[in-house]
Motif scaffolding. Structure first.
Motif, PDB file in Angstrom:
ATOM      1  N   ILE A   1       0.855  -1.186   0.000  1.00  0.00           N
ATOM      2  CA  ILE A   1       0.000   0.000   0.000  1.00  0.00           C
ATOM      3  C   ILE A   1       0.892   1.238   0.000  1.00  0.00           C
ATOM      4  CG2 ILE A   1      -1.876   1.209   1.153  1.00  0.00           C
ATOM      5  CD1 ILE A   1      -2.560  -1.665   0.300  1.00  0.00           C
ATOM      6  N   GLY A   2       0.577   2.193  -0.844  1.00  0.00           N
ATOM      7  CA  GLY A   2       1.336   3.437  -0.903  1.00  0.00           C
ATOM      8  C   GLY A   2       0.633   4.555  -0.156  1.00  0.00           C
ATOM      9  N   ILE A   3       1.412   5.477   0.375  1.00  0.00           N
ATOM     10  CA  ILE A   3       0.879   6.663   1.037  1.00  0.00           C
ATOM     11  C   ILE A   3       1.601   7.881   0.491  1.00  0.00           C
ATOM     12  CG2 ILE A   3       0.567   7.894   3.228  1.00  0.00           C
ATOM     13  CD1 ILE A   3       0.534   5.189   4.621  1.00  0.00           C
ATOM     14  N   VAL A   4       0.857   8.869   0.037  1.00  0.00           N
ATOM     15  CA  VAL A   4       1.422  10.134  -0.417  1.00  0.00           C
ATOM     16  C   VAL A   4       1.094  11.189   0.634  1.00  0.00           C
ATOM     17  CG1 VAL A   4       1.393  11.924  -2.190  1.00  0.00           C
ATOM     18  CG2 VAL A   4       1.163   9.520  -2.844  1.00  0.00           C
TER      19      VAL A   4
ATOM     20  N   GLU B   1      -3.780   9.002  -0.766  1.00  0.00           N
ATOM     21  CA  GLU B   1      -3.292  10.397  -0.740  1.00  0.00           C
ATOM     22  C   GLU B   1      -3.730  11.047   0.553  1.00  0.00           C
ATOM     23  OE1 GLU B   1      -4.712  14.044  -0.286  1.00  0.00           O
ATOM     24  OE2 GLU B   1      -6.034  13.039  -1.736  1.00  0.00           O
ATOM     25  N   SER B   2      -2.780  11.657   1.268  1.00  0.00           N
ATOM     26  CA  SER B   2      -3.083  12.298   2.546  1.00  0.00           C
ATOM     27  C   SER B   2      -2.297  13.597   2.660  1.00  0.00           C
ATOM     28  CB  SER B   2      -2.739  11.349   3.708  1.00  0.00           C
ATOM     29  OG  SER B   2      -3.146  11.902   4.942  1.00  0.00           O
TER      30      SER B   2
ATOM     31  N   ASN C   1      -7.632  10.730   1.494  1.00  0.00           N
ATOM     32  CA  ASN C   1      -7.957  10.910   2.905  1.00  0.00           C
ATOM     33  C   ASN C   1      -8.482  12.330   3.155  1.00  0.00           C
ATOM     34  OD1 ASN C   1      -8.076  10.312   5.719  1.00  0.00           O
ATOM     35  ND2 ASN C   1      -6.120  11.366   6.010  1.00  0.00           N
ATOM     36  N   THR C   2      -9.076  12.933   2.146  1.00  0.00           N
ATOM     37  CA  THR C   2      -9.654  14.259   2.334  1.00  0.00           C
ATOM     38  C   THR C   2     -10.680  14.226   3.464  1.00  0.00           C
ATOM     39  OG1 THR C   2     -10.959  16.010   1.303  1.00  0.00           O
ATOM     40  CG2 THR C   2     -11.372  13.785   0.531  1.00  0.00           C
ATOM     41  N   SER C   3     -10.757  15.320   4.205  1.00  0.00           N
ATOM     42  CA  SER C   3     -11.715  15.377   5.304  1.00  0.00           C
ATOM     43  C   SER C   3     -12.981  16.136   4.934  1.00  0.00           C
ATOM     44  CB  SER C   3     -11.069  16.036   6.533  1.00  0.00           C
ATOM     45  OG  SER C   3     -10.629  17.346   6.227  1.00  0.00           O
ATOM     46  N   SER C   4     -13.008  16.733   3.729  1.00  0.00           N
ATOM     47  CA  SER C   4     -14.199  17.510   3.387  1.00  0.00           C
ATOM     48  C   SER C   4     -14.507  17.590   1.898  1.00  0.00           C
ATOM     49  CB  SER C   4     -14.058  18.941   3.929  1.00  0.00           C
ATOM     50  OG  SER C   4     -12.996  19.622   3.277  1.00  0.00           O
TER      51      SER C   4
END
Length: 332
Positions: free
Chosen positions: A24-27, A106-107, A135-138
């Protein structure tokens, strides 16, 4: 992310290919990205982390080490996972290092154009079967899908902090998200120890944030109107809503305490609640003071170096306590 990105990585793709676990990748390796990485590693995933900032990349190692050590101390992580996490975590200095990930999360900051730029880069690197989650919050997921080559593989995955402890995960399909991607995201969330909620519509702020910001708007209104001070609002909230909210959500709570009374109160109270459409004056004052809370010791309350450290520790300890309570009193 606007700068041209380096093409070097700290781990060879050959070494990463040799592993059989899902990669799993995380940006974005800020607070949320680090927490998500900690959660994934704790649950046996191989993680590839990317950030253009060397400071953030280095900081992720320290954060993950501390988070996993704490899980192990509390008997929530096997010794082998603690011993092996550095072999399972690969920090890369270019998005090319994410090329073999089945899922990339994406975070980064809540900046629509920044996120779209990242997706354009990922589309040039990832195979079409790879899933891209935000991982947008809105931000509405449909707005993030606009202009993409394969919008059907994009989905929202809104995590809570600390991600390695909480059960929270909201999954938000956009207008073009494929049903198979929704199913994958829900199954993936459960494999991370979450209790995922899948939204039926793509709406700004999703579920928990809409509830939380409505509460925060009213809290600011009560202080601005001189009805109570900040400490009184906090104390009242903590000793009432905070007392039952882990056991029961708003609808279960009405079931437990009697629905008719709430309908009667709503009739007179709802017209008097704040419905302002602008940022409250109290929040603008905090912005003007460049207050960030305990991170820079400027907030609604005064903080010293020692008190801010204590609050950070209390938050982690409290979250573990809540985890135990949540597992004791299951919602379903």
């Amino acid at each position: 992310m606007a700068k041209r990105l380096s093409s070097t990585t700290t781990t060879s793709r050959k070494a990463m290919r040799s592993r059989s676990v899902q990669r799993i990748g995380i940006v974005g390796l800020g607070l949320m990205g680090r927490g998500i990485a900690s959660c994934l590693l704790a649950n046996g995933f191989e993680v590839v982390g990317f950030d253009i900032s060397a400071t953030q990349r280095k900081g992720s190692l320290k954060h993950i080490s501390h988070a996993l050590t704490e899980l192990h101390k509390r008997k929530l992580l096997p010794a082998r996972r603690l011993a092996d996490w550095q072999q399972q975590y690969h920090v890369v200095t270019s998005p090319e290092g994410l090329a073999e990930c089945a899922l990339v999360i994406e975070s980064v900051a809540e900046d629509l154009e920044l996120k779209r730029g990242i997706y354009a880069q990922l589309e040039s690197i990832l195979p079409t079967k790879a899933i891209i989650a935000s991982n947008t919050s809105s931000l509405p997921i449909t707005s993030l899908q606009q202009g993409r080559l394969h919008p059907s593989r994009m989905i929202g995955m809104h995590w809570g902090e600390p991600a390695e402890i909480m059960h929270y995960l909201e999954i938000i399909p956009g207008e073009h998200t494929a049903p198979s991607v929704i199913r994958y995201a829900e199954k993936f969330g459960r494999s991370c120890g979450k209790e995922p909620v899948v939204l039926k519509q793509d709406i700004r702020g999703f579920l928990s944030n809409r509830l939380m910001y409505a509460m925060m708007r009213e809290a600011c209104h009560l202080v601005e109107a001189g009805i109570a001070d900040i400490a009184d609002v906090d104390r009242s909230f903590r000793n009432d809503i905070g007392w039952w909210a882990l056991l029961a959500g708003p609808f279960r709570w009405m079931d437990l305490t009697g629905i008719p009374a709430y309908a009667a109160v709503m009739e007179g109270l709802l017209p008097e609640l704040s419905d302002t459409k602008t940022v409250p004056r109290l929040m603008k004052q905090m912005q003007k003071k460049k207050a960030e809370g305990i991170s820079n010791r400027k907030g609604f309350y005064p903080y010293t170096h020692s008190s801010s450290k204590r609050w950070k520790k209390d938050w982690v300890d409290f979250t573990y306590d809540m985890k135990r309570l949540a597992e004791k009193y299951k919602a379903d």
